[in-house]
Design an enzyme around this catalytic site. Structure first.
Site, PDB file in Angstrom:
ATOM      1  N   LYS A 125      14.067 -14.117  16.128  1.00  0.00           N
ATOM      2  CA  LYS A 125      13.155 -13.276  17.001  1.00  0.00           C
ATOM      3  C   LYS A 125      12.029 -13.968  16.490  1.00  0.00           C
ATOM      4  O   LYS A 125      11.726 -13.205  15.177  1.00  0.00           O
ATOM      5  CB  LYS A 125      13.049 -12.010  17.432  1.00  0.00           C
ATOM      6  CG  LYS A 125      13.728 -11.188  16.625  1.00  0.00           C
ATOM      7  CD  LYS A 125      14.215  -9.855  17.315  1.00  0.00           C
ATOM      8  CE  LYS A 125      13.566  -8.725  15.775  1.00  0.00           C
ATOM      9  NZ  LYS A 125      14.488  -6.735  15.762  1.00  0.00           N
TER      10      LYS A 125
ATOM     11  N   TYR B 156     -17.615  -6.809   0.082  1.00  0.00           N
ATOM     12  CA  TYR B 156     -18.161  -5.192   0.524  1.00  0.00           C
ATOM     13  C   TYR B 156     -18.178  -4.074  -0.324  1.00  0.00           C
ATOM     14  O   TYR B 156     -16.731  -3.563  -0.652  1.00  0.00           O
ATOM     15  CB  TYR B 156     -16.525  -5.956   1.726  1.00  0.00           C
ATOM     16  CG  TYR B 156     -16.891  -6.910   2.638  1.00  0.00           C
ATOM     17  CD1 TYR B 156     -18.648  -6.373   3.044  1.00  0.00           C
ATOM     18  CD2 TYR B 156     -16.609  -7.171   3.475  1.00  0.00           C
ATOM     19  CE1 TYR B 156     -19.015  -7.594   3.885  1.00  0.00           C
ATOM     20  CE2 TYR B 156     -16.425  -7.903   4.385  1.00  0.00           C
ATOM     21  CZ  TYR B 156     -18.139  -7.766   4.885  1.00  0.00           C
ATOM     22  OH  TYR B 156     -18.391  -9.011   5.479  1.00  0.00           O
TER      23      TYR B 156
HETATM   24  C1  LIG Z   1      15.559  -7.345  15.021  1.00  0.00           C
HETATM   25  C2  LIG Z   1      16.860  -6.565  14.963  1.00  0.00           C
HETATM   26  C3  LIG Z   1      18.586  -7.092  14.688  1.00  0.00           C
HETATM   27  C4  LIG Z   1      18.113  -7.915  13.451  1.00  0.00           C
HETATM   28  O1  LIG Z   1      17.147  -7.241  12.152  1.00  0.00           O
HETATM   29  P1  LIG Z   1      16.981  -7.385  10.769  1.00  0.00           P
HETATM   30  O2  LIG Z   1      17.025  -5.721   9.773  1.00  0.00           O
HETATM   31  O3  LIG Z   1      16.005  -8.055  10.685  1.00  0.00           O
HETATM   32  O4  LIG Z   1      18.591  -7.748  10.465  1.00  0.00           O
HETATM   33  C5  LIG Z   1      19.077  -6.785  15.114  1.00  0.00           C
HETATM   34  N1  LIG Z   1      19.623  -6.568  16.208  1.00  0.00           N
HETATM   35  C6  LIG Z   1      19.076  -5.778  16.726  1.00  0.00           C
HETATM   36  C7  LIG Z   1      18.526  -5.376  17.798  1.00  0.00           C
HETATM   37  C8  LIG Z   1      17.474  -6.224  16.200  1.00  0.00           C
HETATM   38  O5  LIG Z   1      15.946  -5.487  17.099  1.00  0.00           O
END
Ligand SMILES: *Cc1c(COP(=O)(O)O)cnc(C)c1O
Length: 350
Positions: A35, A244
Site C-alpha cells: 500500500k 534560521y
Molecule cells: C499496513 C498493514 C499491514 C502491513 O503492516 P506492516 O507493519 O507494515 O508489516 C498489514 N495488515 C494491515 C491491515 C495493514 O493495514
C-alpha cells in the site's frame, strides 16, 4: 543534478521477503503489503520484484491503488484491498479483479448486491477498534457470509511491535474465537506478528514495513540509500551562526555544506540537533542548524575536500535512526520521502 537520488535495492526487498517467509513453514503463504506506493518506494518495480521472488498475493489500502498494481503484475496476481468495498469502488474492483476485505455489514451488502459471485475477504476486529467487524456483527452475518465462500478472513494486531504486550495474546484468543471452525484461510499478522512466532502465522502473513528494511524487523537488509547533492560550501568563523533562528553557532572556524533537500522532501525538521549526520563514505558529518524546506546545512570541517554529495540514508544510518531522531516511526519516514527525489532501482546480485 540538483535533486536527491533515492536508490532502492530491489534485491534487499526480496531478501527481506524471503527471510520473513522462512520464519513459517511452506504451508503458510507469505503475501506482501504494498500500500501507499509500496511505502513510498514505487509500487510497480517493488511488486514486480516481489512477484519474481515468488510472492503471489498483494495487499493495498484502497481500490485506487489497484490500477498501477494490476498493470505491474498482470492478471494472475491476487490483490486484496484492506479498505474493503467502498461506495464508488464497484467498477474498479470488478474491472481490475480486486478482492475487497469486507469490513462491515454495509460493505457486505454492497458487495453481494453489486458484484455477486465475485471474490471477497472479511476483516474482523479482534480488539484494535480500527477496522473490521466486531464479534456481535460478525456473529449476525457469519453464516450467510460463509455460504459465499470468502477467500480470506483476517484481523490486525495493535501491539505486535511489542512482543511482550498482553494485547497480542488477547487479540489472538479473540481471533481464534471468531474464526473457530470456519475452514477458510486465516491471517492476523503483518511484520510484527510474523516475528511473534508460529501461533500468529495461521495460513498467511502479510508483512509490509519489514520488506522495506524497517523496524520491527531488526535483521532486515538495508533497502534505501539517499544521496543529496551539495549546492555550496562556505567557511564560517568561530561565533558565526548558521540557518534560521541562529540555532547553531560555530565554536571553531568551520566549513559548512548546504545540501539540496529539506522537510518538503521528508527530511523532518524535528531531526535537527538530534545527532543525525550526513555521510561522506563512512565519515559522519553532523547536520547543524535547522532543516529548511529545501536545504540542510552540514558541518564538513573534518572532511579533507568538498564533497559533491552527502548521504542521509545508508547502511550506517537507516530509516529508523531518522525516525527515532524525529520522534516518529520508520513507516512515516519512508512514506514521506518526497516526489522530488530521482528514484533509482538496483538489483545487483545479492
Ligand atoms: C499496513 C498493514 C499491514 C502491513 O503492516 P506492516 O507493519 O507494515 O508489516 C498489514 N495488515 C494491515 C491491515 C495493514 O493495514
Amino acid at each position: 543534478m540538483s535533486t536527491g537520488r533515492l536508490t532502492i535495492d530491489l534485491n534487499a526487498i526480496t531478501e527481506n521477503w524471503r527471510a520473513l517467509d522462512a520464519l513459517s513453514p511452506s504451508t503458510v503463504e507469505t503475501a506482501a503489503t504494498v500500500k501507499a506506493d509500496a511505502y513510498g518506494l514505487g509500487i510497480a518495480p517493488v511488486a514486480r520484484a516481489l512477484a519474481a521472488a515468488g510472492a503471489r498475493t498483494f495487499f493495498i489500502a484502497t481500490a485506487e491503488e489497484g490500477a498501477a498494481l494490476r498493470e505491474a503484475l498482470g492478471p494472475s496476481a491476487r490483490i486484496f484491498v484492506y479498505g474493503g468495498h467502498m461506495a464508488g469502488d464497484t467498477d474498479t474492483i470488478g474491472d481490475l479483479g480486486l478482492v475487497p476485505m469486507l469490513n462491515s455489514i454495509e460493505q457486505m451488502t454492497r458487495h453481494f448486491e453489486s458484484l455477486p459471485g465475485l471474490p471477497f475477504g472479511v476483516q474482523l476486529d479482534s480488539g484494535m477498534n480500527r477496522l473490521g467487524m466486531e464479534p456481535a456483527e460478525w456473529a449476525a452475518v457469519r453464516d450467510i457470509t460463509m455460504r459465499q465462500g470468502p477467500q480470506l478472513v483476517m484481523s490486525h494486531l495493535a501491539c505486535a511491535d511489542e512482543p511482550g504486550h498482553e494485547m497480542n495474546r488477547t487479540q489472538l484468543a479473540n481471533f481464534h474465537e471468531m474464526t473457530r471452525g470456519l475452514g477458510v484461510p486465516l491471517s492476523i499478522s503483518a511484520t510484527g506478528g510474523t516475528l511473534l512466532g508460529p501461533d500468529y502465522h495461521f495460513d498467511m502473513v502479510r508483512p509490509g514495513v519489514g520488506l522495506y528494511g524497517g523496524m520491527p524487523f531488526e535483521d532486515a537488509a538495508t533497502v534505501v540509500r539517499l544521496s543529496l547533492p551539495v549546492i555550496q560550501v562556505r567557511e564560517v568563523d568561530a561565533g558565526e551562526p548558521v540557518g534560521y533562528g541562529n540555532s547553531w553557532i560555530a565554536d571553531r572556524p568551520s566549513r559548512i555544506a548546504t545540501v539540496s533537500a529539506g522537510y518538503a522532501d521528508g527530511v523532518h525538521r524535528a531531526l535537527a540537533g538530534k545527532g543525525i549526520a550526513m555521510y561522506h563514505g563512512a565519515t559522519a558529518c553532523p547536520i547543524v542548524g535547522r532543516v529548511s524546506m529545501d536545504l540542510i546545512t552540514v558541518d564538513i570541517t573534518d572532511l579533507d575536500g568538498d564533497p559533491q554529495a552527502l548521504d542521509l540514508l545508508n547502511t550506517m544510518q537507516r530509516i529508523d535512526d531518522l525516525a527515532d531522531a524525529a520522534g516518529t516511526i520508520g513507516y512515516e519516514m519512508l512514506t514521506a520521502l518526497g516526489p522530488r527525489y530521482v528514484r533509482r532501482y538496483t538489483s545487483a546480485a545479492a
